[in-house]
Design a protein around this motif. Sequence first.
Motif, PDB file in Angstrom:
ATOM      1  N   MET A  71      48.871  22.766  46.171  1.00 32.07           N
ATOM      2  CA  MET A  71      49.119  21.947  47.173  1.00 32.07           C
ATOM      3  C   MET A  71      49.084  21.370  48.551  1.00 32.07           C
ATOM      4  O   MET A  71      47.892  20.951  48.891  1.00 32.07           O
ATOM      5  N   PHE A  72      49.121  22.212  49.253  1.00 32.08           N
ATOM      6  CA  PHE A  72      50.045  22.853  50.423  1.00 32.08           C
ATOM      7  C   PHE A  72      48.024  23.651  50.600  1.00 32.08           C
ATOM      8  O   PHE A  72      47.481  22.941  52.391  1.00 32.08           O
ATOM      9  N   LEU A  73      47.668  24.644  50.167  1.00 30.42           N
ATOM     10  CA  LEU A  73      46.248  24.900  50.480  1.00 30.42           C
ATOM     11  C   LEU A  73      45.144  23.366  50.727  1.00 30.42           C
ATOM     12  O   LEU A  73      44.631  23.174  51.354  1.00 30.42           O
ATOM     13  N   PHE A  74      45.186  22.679  48.788  1.00 34.66           N
ATOM     14  CA  PHE A  74      44.746  21.912  49.386  1.00 34.66           C
ATOM     15  C   PHE A  74      44.432  20.955  50.292  1.00 34.66           C
ATOM     16  O   PHE A  74      43.127  20.400  51.291  1.00 34.66           O
ATOM     17  N   LEU A  77      42.015  20.175  54.022  1.00 33.71           N
ATOM     18  CA  LEU A  77      41.172  18.652  53.849  1.00 33.71           C
ATOM     19  C   LEU A  77      41.557  17.478  55.219  1.00 33.71           C
ATOM     20  O   LEU A  77      41.327  16.829  56.158  1.00 33.71           O
ATOM     21  N   CYS A  78      43.847  18.078  54.646  1.00 33.48           N
ATOM     22  CA  CYS A  78      44.566  16.803  56.166  1.00 33.48           C
ATOM     23  C   CYS A  78      44.565  17.832  56.992  1.00 33.48           C
ATOM     24  O   CYS A  78      45.416  17.080  58.111  1.00 33.48           O
ATOM     25  N   GLY A  79      44.614  18.248  57.319  1.00 31.21           N
ATOM     26  CA  GLY A  79      45.792  20.020  58.287  1.00 31.21           C
ATOM     27  C   GLY A  79      46.845  19.189  58.155  1.00 31.21           C
ATOM     28  O   GLY A  79      46.980  19.946  59.670  1.00 31.21           O
ATOM     29  N   ILE A  80      47.055  18.993  56.714  1.00 30.33           N
ATOM     30  CA  ILE A  80      48.655  20.108  57.298  1.00 30.33           C
ATOM     31  C   ILE A  80      49.122  21.494  57.805  1.00 30.33           C
ATOM     32  O   ILE A  80      48.623  22.419  57.814  1.00 30.33           O
ATOM     33  N   GLU A  81      50.493  21.855  58.334  1.00 29.13           N
ATOM     34  CA  GLU A  81      51.172  22.154  59.389  1.00 29.13           C
ATOM     35  C   GLU A  81      51.764  22.968  58.226  1.00 29.13           C
ATOM     36  O   GLU A  81      51.701  24.373  58.665  1.00 29.13           O
ATOM     37  N   ALA A  82      52.832  22.593  57.834  1.00 20.98           N
ATOM     38  CA  ALA A  82      52.968  23.842  56.330  1.00 20.98           C
ATOM     39  C   ALA A  82      52.581  24.570  55.531  1.00 20.98           C
ATOM     40  O   ALA A  82      51.331  24.373  55.323  1.00 20.98           O
ATOM     41  N   GLY A  83      53.440  25.445  55.415  1.00 21.46           N
ATOM     42  CA  GLY A  83      53.356  26.519  54.506  1.00 21.46           C
ATOM     43  C   GLY A  83      54.350  26.792  53.192  1.00 21.46           C
ATOM     44  O   GLY A  83      54.283  27.372  51.985  1.00 21.46           O
TER      45      GLY A  83
END
Length: 205
Positions: free
Chosen positions: A158-161, A165-171
């Motif tokens: 999910m984090f990778l996707f 796509l949305c530039g989320i910050e967290a890993g």
Amino acid sequence: MAANFNNSAWFYDRLSRLVYGKAIISAQLYLIGHIKPNSKILIVGGGTGWILEEITKRYPSGLQITYVEVAAAMMSLSQKRNTGDNEVIFINDVIENVTLANDFDVAITPFLFDNFTEQTLKTVFNQIHTLLKPGALWLNCDFQLTGKWWQAFLLKSMFLFFRVLCGIEAGKLPGIVACFDLKRYNVIAERTFFGDFIVARVYGK
Ligand SMILES: C[S@@+](CC[C@H](N)C(=O)[O-])C[C@H]1O[C@@H](n2cnc3c(N)ncnc32)[C@H](O)[C@@H]1O
């Protein structure tokens, strides 16, 4: 750069249903079952806004809802929802930027925190915390890791996707529970879904 869920608005609900079946919805239905009539409610990160219609099915009138969502595409879907005779104020911004009276009876944060860094989590958490009355309810649901290999796998995917796509910050998942503990919230009720991967908690301030 902050995450931007605009790109995913048109397929977000379908994708989440495909992967998680009814779990994402069931967790939120469980939470909204704790809302009392005539409450003043703050919803942050409501996504496409289906939760507004579910709340309206329970209470077609009498609620004062402030709905804060930063993604314009999510907001425009949310504004089309049936909210009955409830009073709804829509604010298309990040909650950190919004000035509101600090007298909310309920806050709802459904899958808001999981993609935040520790720093963003702290800022957003403290902002919502100050807007709640003493004795208010904070309805929160999110992913958690309870040691099963497939949870870590799904979370990473999910984090990778959403990073692409949305530039989320967290890993990784930030310390969400620690924030509630630090401010001494009580757990009034809780339930897990999707083999413990999703936890919904009713906190009392
Ligand atoms: C992972 S989605 C969850 C959507 C919905 N609650 C659901 O369960 O399907 C998180 C949502 O929170 C919004 N969001 C993220 N940070 C925010 C902030 N600081 N203030 C307001 N909305 C935010 C995003 O635009 C996105 O729509």
